[in-house]
Design an enzyme around this catalytic site. Structure first.
Site, PDB file in Angstrom:
ATOM      1  N   HIS A 102      -6.210  -5.222  -6.412  1.00  0.00           N
ATOM      2  CA  HIS A 102      -5.747  -6.829  -6.808  1.00  0.00           C
ATOM      3  C   HIS A 102      -5.110  -7.599  -5.936  1.00  0.00           C
ATOM      4  CE1 HIS A 102      -2.835  -3.807  -8.172  1.00  0.00           C
ATOM      5  NE2 HIS A 102      -1.687  -4.776  -8.075  1.00  0.00           N
ATOM      6  N   HIS A 104      -2.117 -10.878  -5.673  1.00  0.00           N
ATOM      7  CA  HIS A 104      -1.270 -11.416  -6.493  1.00  0.00           C
ATOM      8  C   HIS A 104      -1.171 -12.847  -6.144  1.00  0.00           C
ATOM      9  CE1 HIS A 104       1.295  -7.711  -7.920  1.00  0.00           C
ATOM     10  NE2 HIS A 104       0.391  -7.313  -7.077  1.00  0.00           N
TER      11      HIS A 104
END
Ligand code: 5GP
Length: 142
Positions: A102, A104
């Site tokens: 992922h 951010h």
């Protein structure tokens, strides 16, 4: 274990756990981080359960990368952030806690309480060129 198809983010991608969705495509999902560094902190994930950036197929990495500018513009416009940190933690030692890759997207403000950057130091004599040669060779073949 927060990895593979059982990871929290895989469950979010499958809709088994709710999230505050902000953008979705057939292969990717972006949603609000539940514990933001600053309000408006967004996470971008692939729907497939790859653990780190290094594990991603090139075409999926390209798709995810193609969504970043749009997400950055949206977060900046809505939060009025002065800047953004766009980072992916890879591996426990780098701060990754959920082993489903992922990014951010973190809105940053002039006087926020976040402490950045991390420490830097120069290379010893000749070490930069040696490192350049080794990584360039590995990047060409991996
Ligand atoms: P990492 O430390 O792996 O780079 O980042 C994991 C992020 O996931 C953290 O910033 C954390 O706040 C966020 N997070 C953890 N649990 C949940 C959750 O259930 N929902 C959402 N939306 N974010 C979560």
């Amino acid at each position: 274990m927060n990895t593979g198809a059982d990871s929290l983010f895989s469950k979010i991608a499958r809709g088994e756990i709710p999230c505050a969705r902000v953008l979705e495509t057939d292969r990717a999902l972006a949603f609000l981080d539940i514990n933001p560094v600053n309000p408006g902190h967004v996470l971008l994930i692939p729907k497939e359960p790859y653990a780190t950036v290094a594990d991603l197929p090139d075409d999926l990495a390209a798709h995810l990368g193609s969504l970043l500018p749009r997400l950055c513009r949206a977060v900046k416009a809505v939060t009025g952030a002065d800047g953004l940190n766009v980072i992916a933690n890879n591996g426990p030692v780098a701060g990754q806690t959920i082993f489903h890759v992922h990014w951010h997207i973190i809105p940053r403000f002039q006087d926020d309480a976040v402490h950045w950057p991390w420490p830097h130091s120069p290379y010893a004599e000749g070490a930069l060129q040696a490192m350049q040669a080794r990584i360039a060779e590995a990047a060409a073949t991996s």
